[in-house]
Design a protein around this motif. Structure first.
Motif: not given
Length: 617
Positions: A483-484, A499-505, A510-512
């Motif tokens: 869920g992010g 963990t924060v870096g993984l979710l951000t990437n 997904k947007i790209a």
């Protein structure tokens, strides 16, 4: 009287002779100056994998056990191990078990049926309490510990067919001295008995030898003295004095009569009655005889032997059930890490997954295999190799286990990587298996990693005190990652920088990807994989290692097709056209800390992923 003395002397002499002979035989034939009693060489053979003593055969602790093996034509191994290790190592193999030691020394054996496949070389295993291996005579000396232990004799290469001469001995401190004391006690009793038998009493001296007679005082009966006193004498005896009634004063010159036998009623003894003459010496008082001296000597020797003998008797084992033990000694754990450093760097340089299999297990091995496969695809020339590294200053946490598999945890720094630290789990599936690294994460140097000293396997009571059960934590973590940052489960966790870096990437990807004309939608799903490995720290928190599988999926627009044309995904799917979906599969290793109830959030220490597959439909 002489007959009783001779009879007692004969009895003591016979007892002393027997005790002395027994002490001499025990001291110089059975034991010797090394304080060791042994079975002598016993021929033992097995068509199976080993000759093993039953755990009940070694049922005492304290003294030192000596095992010597000779006569085996092949290099031989001899070792002492705990029952839980030996049983796991032999597994379902065939072997010969020594079930009893009968007298005269003889081993009674029982054949245990099973397979004949070769076992791993025993000398390379670290759980032996004592071991020796090689050609020719091999021996071990082991201070016997409380618990269930077995002696194992087998070929050094782990193959069947053992035929050797085995000597078992037990070294009891002070045993040789004890038997010397027995010998000395026997000699003392023998000498005392001979003296009683042959020593004669001194005969009385003749009148000529004795010289002039010494006047002997013989007290007269009072009646005789009284009659003698009636004879006329030249002197007048003093008149007898009768004391006046109570309260009167004695006449001048009155002297109380001397002490002596009470005269008859109504008479008065003369002065000096029954008083020894001047110069009289009483005859000397002699002991009642040698019997009393013999009792004292024998009693003292007996007490000394009993005290010394009791000090040499080994204590009976108290731990009769299979006990637990630390998974590994600290030094042995550090040796395992050192070997991993060497083998892992060789495997990385050669991109050799087979070599990695000797030191790694799942899920780490799955990540390593995938990494090598990707490297061989995208770097055919082998220019982009992994830089060698080592785990430096490893700290070992070894919980107690009573069965296999066993595990220990390592916490260390990483050479050449000052921004990271390492947290890993090693596992041994059976006593004959090698230690392999199964879980490994790299928390940032800023993350506070729990101390591994005092780690233990969780009990039900430990789990009930935690803010979350490990399996629930794994499920909630997968939901949070799927869920992010806006996931309802996000509030449960305190994420790590990784963990924060993984979710951000993933959010950016997904947007790209959704902007591509041939992609309709993108989903990213995480799912807990396998059972978490849980350890309780000395503070009562839970250190949990778990795996999470991720599938990043792109749905293709109807009427379009797509394929992986570049990057890591081509190592798993190259040039294959898909019309419905494209997917990337990741395997993440996670370490997190579950605090006690009411003590805060679940802390994610690190999450480390590796692409392990790609494809579509």
């Amino acid at each position: 009287m002489r007959f009783a003395r001779v009879a007692l002397g004969l009895l003591l002499a016979l007892v002393g002779l027997l005790v002395a002979l027994a002490g001499a035989v025990a001291a110089f034939w059975l034991v010797g100056p090394d304080n060791t009693v042994d079975t002598g060489e016993q021929q033992l053979g097995s068509k199976g994998l080993a000759v093993v003593t039953a755990p009940d055969l070694i049922d005492r602790h304290g003294p030192t056990l000596h095992v010597t093996v000779t006569g085996n034509p092949k290099p031989v191994f001899v070792g002492v191990g705990q029952e839980l290790d030996v049983t796991s190592y032999l597994g379902t193999s065939a072997y010969t078990q020594v079930v009893r030691l009968s007298l005269p020394p003889k081993f009674d054996t029982q054949e245990m049926k099973g397979g004949a496949a070769a076992l791993s070389k025993p000398a390379g295993l670290d759980w032996w309490a004592a071991k020796a291996s090689g050609s020719g005579e091999q021996s071990v000396a082991w201070p016997m510990a409380d618990g269930r232990y077995s002696v194992v004799v087998m070929n050094a290469d782990g193959r069947p067919g053992t035929d050797a001469r085995v000597t078992l001995g037990v070294e009891l401190p002070g045993l040789f001295v004890t038997f010397l004391l027995v010998l000395g006690a026997g000699l003392v009793l023998l000498i005392v008995g001979l003296l009683l038998m042959f020593m004669r009493r001194r005969r009385p001296e003749t009148p000529e030898q004795m010289g002039p007679p010494v006047p002997q005082y013989q007290p007269m009966a009072f009646a005789q003295q009284q009659s003698a006193s009636t004879q006329p004498t030249t002197s007048t005896p003093p008149p007898a004095y009768t004391p006046p009634s109570t309260g009167s004063t004695p006449q001048p010159g009155y002297t109380p009569p001397p002490n002596g036998p009470t005269p008859p009623t109504g008479s008065t003894p003369p002065p000096g009655y029954n008083t020894p003459p001047p110069g009289y010496t009483p005859p000397p008082q002699y002991p009642k005889g040698p019997v009393r001296r013999t009792k004292v000597i024998a009693g003292g020797i007996g007490l000394l032997l009993v005290a010394t003998g009791c000090a040499s008797v080994p204590a009976k084992n108290v731990k009769t059930a299979a006990a637990s033990r630390p998974a590994v000694a600290v030094a042995d754990g550090q040796a395992v890490v050192k070997r991993y450093n060497e083998v892992n760097n060789k495997a990385n340089q050669a991109r050799d997954a087979k070599l990695s299999e000797t030191v790694e297990g799942e899920p780490t091995l799955a990540q390593t295999r995938a990494g090598f496969k990707i490297s061989l695809k995208v770097d055919v020339a082998g220019k982009d190799k992994i830089k060698p590294f080592t785990y430096t200053k490893p700290k070992i946490g070894a919980p107690q286990f009573s069965a296999y598999p066993m595990r220990f945890v390592m916490s260390s720094t990483v050479s050449g990587q000052p921004d990271n630290q390492a947290l890993a789990v090693w596992e041994r599936a059976t006593a004959g298996s090698p230690w392999v690294l199964t879980n490994c994460v790299y928390p940032a140097a800023t993350m506070k990693v729990p101390a591994v000293d005092g780690l233990r396997v969780p009990t039900k009571a430990d789990l009930n005190k935690l803010a979350s059960l490990p399996q629930s934590a794994a499920t909630n973590l997968a939901a949070y990652l799927s869920g992010g940052t806006r996931s309802p489960k996000a509030s449960i966790f305190a994420p790590s920088p990784g963990t924060v870096g993984l979710l951000t990437n993933r959010a950016k990807e997904k947007i790209a990807d959704a902007k591509e004309s041939y992609i309709s939608t993108v989903t990213d799903t995480f799912m807990a994989s396998g059972d978490p490995l849980t350890f309780i720290t000395s503070s009562g928190e839970a250190l949990v290692f778990l795996s999470v599988a991720e599938q990043y999926m792109q749905r293709i627009e109807p009427g379009s097709n797509a394929y992986w044309a570049r990057g890591s995904a081509t190592a798993f799917s190259s040039g294959v056209r898909y019309t419905q979906t494209l997917n990337l599969d990741y395997l993440h290793q996670v370490a997190l800390v579950i605090p006690a109830k009411g003590k805060g959030k679940l802390r994610i220490l690190s999450i480390d992923g590796q692409l392990v597959g790609a494809g579509g439909s």
